[in-house]
Design an enzyme around this catalytic site. Structure first.
Site, PDB file in Angstrom:
ATOM      1  CE  LYS A 194      -3.461   2.155   2.946  1.00 33.66           C
ATOM      2  NZ  LYS A 194      -3.963   2.001   3.632  1.00 33.66           N
ATOM      3  CD  GLU A 200       9.196  -6.530   6.518  1.00 35.31           C
ATOM      4  OE1 GLU A 200       9.149  -5.516   5.828  1.00 35.31           O
ATOM      5  OE2 GLU A 200       9.223  -6.287   8.287  1.00 35.31           O
ATOM      6  N   GLY A 254      -4.596  -2.046   5.710  1.00 31.83           N
ATOM      7  CA  GLY A 254      -3.555  -3.412   4.912  1.00 31.83           C
ATOM      8  C   GLY A 254      -4.720  -4.926   5.046  1.00 31.83           C
ATOM      9  NE  ARG A 255      -5.876  -4.328  11.206  1.00 36.39           N
ATOM     10  CZ  ARG A 255      -5.037  -3.155  10.818  1.00 36.39           C
ATOM     11  NH1 ARG A 255      -3.989  -3.181  10.682  1.00 36.39           N
ATOM     12  NH2 ARG A 255      -5.753  -1.827  11.798  1.00 36.39           N
ATOM     13  CD  GLU A 340      -1.143  -4.280  11.508  1.00 39.27           C
ATOM     14  OE1 GLU A 340       0.202  -5.332  11.517  1.00 39.27           O
ATOM     15  OE2 GLU A 340      -1.204  -4.477  11.046  1.00 39.27           O
ATOM     16  CG  HIS A 371      -1.823 -35.843  17.263  1.00 40.91           C
ATOM     17  ND1 HIS A 371      -2.419 -37.111  17.858  1.00 40.91           N
ATOM     18  CD2 HIS A 371      -2.882 -35.981  16.134  1.00 40.91           C
ATOM     19  CE1 HIS A 371      -2.895 -37.626  17.663  1.00 40.91           C
ATOM     20  NE2 HIS A 371      -3.774 -36.626  16.054  1.00 40.91           N
ATOM     21  CE  LYS A 482       6.176  -1.036   9.611  1.00 42.48           C
ATOM     22  NZ  LYS A 482       5.410  -0.433   8.979  1.00 42.48           N
TER      23      LYS A 482
END
Ligand code: F6P
Length: 520
Positions: A194, A200, A254-255, A340, A371, A482
């Site tokens: 965005k 990254e 974003g999410r 978030e 498990h 960040k």
């Protein structure tokens, strides 16, 4: 509503909680043969059974009062109208416009823009389908990949296009492993960011660019790249053709972008018709969320049950447990969506929240989780609430497998609810039961039901944010780390001993430098 009314709704729930603490769900079920019918709701193919929670009609009534006093209906109206409800970033919140082509629920300007991008995606799909591309590498992180990655895995049976691979981490290993086996000529790269600044993503994008241009020359950037971003100028400056830049806008968090052009690789792989079914499923849930009375409103019910479990009963962890390999990435998608959005300790008005907010979200596929961590779900000292999610039908045609999977899906929520008394003298075999869970069932995982599921959780998170009084649409909590990493980066290559931090961070910087130097 006044804060006095809100406080009295909270207090009513608190005193109700003092009574319910004595109640065991197995008695609630024993005393009411209609409990399942009473405490379940559905929209088309999607059923939500919330009967295995420590709730009565009275609990639900009080939770609905809380929702009404916190002004859910008004906040919902404001969100769909495009009001600036994300106040700390001065933004509207209009992910519902992404799947509202006729502007039925959201402002027509936003829905028309979203529909325009869908139209452009269709053109790219034709180019990709006819262009002999074999691999798509999608570079993005957080909301710029978790939704599309989850959906691509979920809808794999519908795939007809090239293979898509998602790269997120700033650990070169992942990208280099892929590029080592791909042909530059047939690899198409999508950079999804965005902001078009995320470290990254930009680091991986530059590596992919260098890999392509060294094999194919500079024109590779215009031929082999697309971008999805709110920063068109930055994407074009990177070298991407204007026609290959797809837009999102500041009103898409974003999410909350799983149904936007961020999901371009999903659309390329399953085709635009299926992608539009995915959007239509989300739209159906949006329309239900807008119109259904609170008592029958799936996102509202799911949210209120979550608040009850997390804030009143003290279930500070919530497990997402899909029984179906296709939904294997759902837990991590919901981890970002919920944590978030609602992992916050300050209200919209800038004061400390008075209680708790989002629980820790974690999860794993059933039966793998059984498990690993289910021991704690059944007998741990903490209460963990769960969402069990399953489809009645699988796409693999192996009915014997699917029956076993569903038997496990059903058994776990029943066991958590019922519990079982230990044989005399064997307290370690005691199952206390009374552990809350929801069950969500669809007929099949298909584009439409997946879209419904995404919107169900998006709106659940919104409702919870309103009840907790927080802004679910900013994410200031990710900024500090960040910033600090930018400061540390040059120190890792500096000849000086680290001195600008606490002794642990200084010590670790020097230790890592030493190890790296020793290793050459
Ligand atoms: O993790 C912080 C965050 O801003 C997320 O909210 C977002 O989904 C992600 O980074 C990626 O951001 P962008 O799409 O701008 O690269």
């Amino acid at each position: 509503m006044t804060s006095a009314q809100i406080s009295s709704a909270w207090e009513a729930l608190e005193s109700h909680n003092d009574q319910i603490v004595e109640v065991h769900m197995r008695d609630l079920f024993a005393n009411d043969p209609n409990r399942f019918a009473r405490f379940s709701a559905h929209l088309d193919d999607l059923l939500l059974d919330y009967s295995k929670n420590r709730v009565t009609e009275e609990t639900l009534g009080l939770l609905m009062d809380l929702a009404a006093t916190t002004g859910i209906e008004d906040w919902r109206r404001r969100m769909f109208a495009g009001d600036t409800i994300n106040t700390s970033e001065d933004r509207a919140v209009l992910h519902a416009a992404l799947r509202d082509p006729s502007g039925e629920l959201t402002p027509s300007e936003a829905s028309a823009r979203a529909a325009g991008e869908i139209h452009r995606m269709r053109t790219l799909q034709t180019t990709i389908r006819n262009g002999g591309w074999t691999n798509i590498v999608h570079i993005g992180i957080g909301g710029s990949y978790l939704g599309p990655q989850m959906a691509t895995a979920a809808l794999a049976p519908y795939a007809t296009g090239p293979h898509v691979h998602y790269v997120s981490n700033v650990d070169g290993t992942h990208l280099m492993e892929l590029l080592a086996v791909f042909e530059p000529q047939t690899t198409f790269v999508i950079v999804a960011s965005k902001t078009f600044t995320t470290d990254e993503t930009m680091t991986n994008a530059k590596t992919a660019k260098a890999w392509l241009t060294s094999a194919l020359g500079d024109q590779a950037v215009s031929q082999n790249f697309a971008a999805v971003t709110a920063e068109r100028t930055a994407a074009e400056a990177f070298g991407i053709l204007p026609g290959n830049v797809f837009e999102i806008w500041d009103w898409i968090g974003g999410r909350y972008s799983a149904t936007s052009a961020i999901a371009l690789p999903l659309a390329l792989v399953i085709g635009m018709e299926r992608f539009e079914d995915f959007l239509a499923g989300a739209h159906a849930m949006d329309a239900h969320f807008v119109a259904a009375p609170l008592q029958q409103n799936l996102p509202v019910i799911l949210a209120l049950i979550g608040v009850w479990n997390a804030t009143f009963l003290g279930a500070r962890s919530h497990a997402i447990l899909p029984y179906g390999y296709r939904l294997r990435h759902l837990p991590r998608f919901l981890q970002q969506l919920e944590m978030e959005s609602n992992g916050k300790n300050v209200t919209r008005n800038g004061v400390a929240v008075s209680g708790t907010t989002a629980p820790v979200i974690f999860g794993e596929l059933g039966t793998d989780g059984q498990h690993t961590f289910y021991q704690l779900l059944h007998q741990g000292s903490d209460l963990v609430s769960c969402d069990f999610i399953a489809a009645a039908k699988s796409d693999n045609g192996l009915d014997n497998y699917h029956s076993k999977l569903l038997a496990n899906f059903l058994a776990q929520s029943e066991a958590l609810m019922l519990g079982r008394a230990a044989p005399t003298g064997e307290p370690h075999r005691n199952f206390p039961g009374n552990r809350p869970s929801n069950s969500i069932v669809v007929r099949r995982v298909n584009p439409r039901t997946l879209g419904m599921l995404v919107a169900l959780y998006e709106h659940k998170v919104f409702v919870q944010g309103v009840i907790w009084g927080i802004n679910s649409f900013d994410q200031w909590g990710v900024e500090l780390g960040k910033e600090m990493s930018q400061r540390i980066l040059p120190e890792l290559t500096s000849v000086d001993t680290a001195s600008g931090h606490d002794s642990s961070t200084n010590g670790l910087i020097d230790h890592l430098k030493r190890l790296r130097e020793e290793d050459g």
